[in-house]
Motif scaffolding. Sequence first.
Motif, mmCIF file in Angstrom:
data_model
loop_
_atom_site.group_PDB
_atom_site.id
_atom_site.type_symbol
_atom_site.label_atom_id
_atom_site.label_comp_id
_atom_site.label_asym_id
_atom_site.label_seq_id
_atom_site.Cartn_x
_atom_site.Cartn_y
_atom_site.Cartn_z
ATOM 1 N N LYS A 191 -4.282 -2.533 -2.388
ATOM 2 C CA LYS A 191 -3.878 -1.470 -1.462
ATOM 3 C C LYS A 191 -4.362 -1.788 -0.048
ATOM 4 N N ALA B 228 0.824 -1.219 0.000
ATOM 5 C CA ALA B 228 0.000 0.000 0.000
ATOM 6 C C ALA B 228 0.853 1.262 0.000
ATOM 7 N N GLU C 100 -6.953 3.069 0.609
ATOM 8 C CA GLU C 100 -6.280 2.004 1.365
ATOM 9 C C GLU C 100 -7.345 1.259 2.175
ATOM 10 N N THR D 174 -7.959 4.573 -5.564
ATOM 11 C CA THR D 174 -8.148 3.468 -4.624
ATOM 12 C C THR D 174 -7.964 3.937 -3.187
ATOM 13 N N ARG E 105 -7.325 -2.324 -7.645
ATOM 14 C CA ARG E 105 -6.494 -1.121 -7.699
ATOM 15 C C ARG E 105 -6.911 -0.353 -8.934
ATOM 16 N N ASP F 50 -4.416 7.882 -8.205
ATOM 17 C CA ASP F 50 -4.822 6.631 -7.581
ATOM 18 C C ASP F 50 -6.272 6.771 -7.131
ATOM 19 N N GLY G 23 -1.590 -3.340 -10.972
ATOM 20 C CA GLY G 23 -2.755 -3.134 -10.112
ATOM 21 C C GLY G 23 -2.566 -3.831 -8.775
#
Lengths: 274, 274
Positions: free
Chosen positions: A259, A113, B57, B55, B269, B53, A256
């Motif tokens: 995370k 991450a 965490e 995404t 991701r 990003d 990809g």
Amino acid sequence: MCHHCIIENVKSGMLSRRDFFRGTAAASMAAIAVSTAPTPLFAQAAAPRKAEDLTHEIWETFPTYFGGQQLFIEQKFSHAKDTFNLNEWRISEHTGTHIDAPLHFTADGKSVAELPVEDLVAPLVVIDIRAKSAENPDSQLTPEDIKAWTDANGDLPEGAVVAMLSGWGAHVATDKFRNVGDDGKSLHFPGFHVDAVKLLLEGSTKAIAVDTLSLDFGASPDFIVHNTWLPAGRYGIEAVANLDKLPANGATIVVGAPKIKNATGGPARVFAFI
Amino acid sequence: MCHHCIIENVKSGMLSRRDFFRGTAAASMAAIAVSTAPTPLFAQAAAPRKAEDLTHEIWETFPTYFGGQQLFIEQKFSHAKDTFNLNEWRISEHTGTHIDAPLHFTADGKSVAELPVEDLVAPLVVIDIRAKSAENPDSQLTPEDIKAWTDANGDLPEGAVVAMLSGWGAHVATDKFRNVGDDGKSLHFPGFHVDAVKLLLEGSTKAIAVDTLSLDFGASPDFIVHNTWLPAGRYGIEAVANLDKLPANGATIVVGAPKIKNATGGPARVFAFI
């Protein structure tokens, strides 16, 4: 300095290894342009026109380094009963096409991450060692293999992901993917040689990738490649698929990586754009 | 036909909804070029220069639709004891920034692993409904919101992913992400309206994406958007991050969907390239 001299000097330590990535000396500088511009995100100038999936599908008994099953799927809701389907997975971080983060082989290195997004997009270098791997499953990707690539393609791109194409991806659904030896324990598949990894550490290579179950070759007794590469803050990608469909140079990899907090690795969806 | 007429006709069913995506009638055809070339992989002509990003965490108590914890991490090997770290996850497929595959709301639709790679790379349309969502958490993205986007940006691109930017991504670490009502049960966050989804189904939109926990708005009693969109073979992306950092049009989304066999969804991701 000629390319033929470089590899000898690299081996003898006489040449700064950094020169290997910087167009070396004046003679080759003329032929190999070294950009001083900021590293572009993509290897290409124009937007890519094609995507390749570098990811194997993961099934419950997908082959694993340790040999045991690493994915267990439990259905929690079913369409027939609940109007929707939903499963829960129990899965090791190191299953299928997956990441090795620095934290995998360090006390406190970066988790998956924590890898910066910029490290998940890179020019992709594919080094083909299929010929020797077909003859000897214990083959390793050496500095000479990197030299052969640069002879053919010029300097390694800045901030690349360097992938080993051993041909092992074709064996993923068979026992040959792990290739257990006559002793019933030892594994026999190709991997990076520690000297190649030390050479790459002198440059800006972001990650190394393999089409096998380990960055180290299967017969490695000591994870020396893992222990050299990951503590340096670089990462790895294992069990990459479809490298044989890519050019040696010019593709862009997009990793990809999952995370999930504190992950030492994780199944990833990996693409190459051409 | 003028744009102002379109939305009224769409609502009254007088106009083929497909026209909405095809430059409509002759008058607007002059202003809005409709390409007959094959859909390009990327929204851009030149290679992107920047990655965002999309995404979040995922931590163990990342907020979930059902409210219970959906990620449990168990350390199996530790660097101190074993020379390497490795964890096992127990995780619901629908946790964090994740995919909803057609199989999630069908008996036998496509799993995540079966989504073609070409569907995981697409022009990204960002429809901003932050103003009304800030006033009313039960807001929905309607055909009128799509109309406002096309008024400002032209036709929806072929094969796009259409994302709802409600501003809810900013609440991910707080109770407002789920926003439980006074009854202690009902959820209150924005989502797609079924009429918007029906409109998108007439075009080539590959996926819809939300910055909340569900394609449906939180107060939905019946998952009508899930039940309309997913059985049509399209997919969804939930709990997308950082949509506020993107242009309304012109970015390319790359969806790193996990490739686990028979998965109804899965933590992904997700990147946008600008």
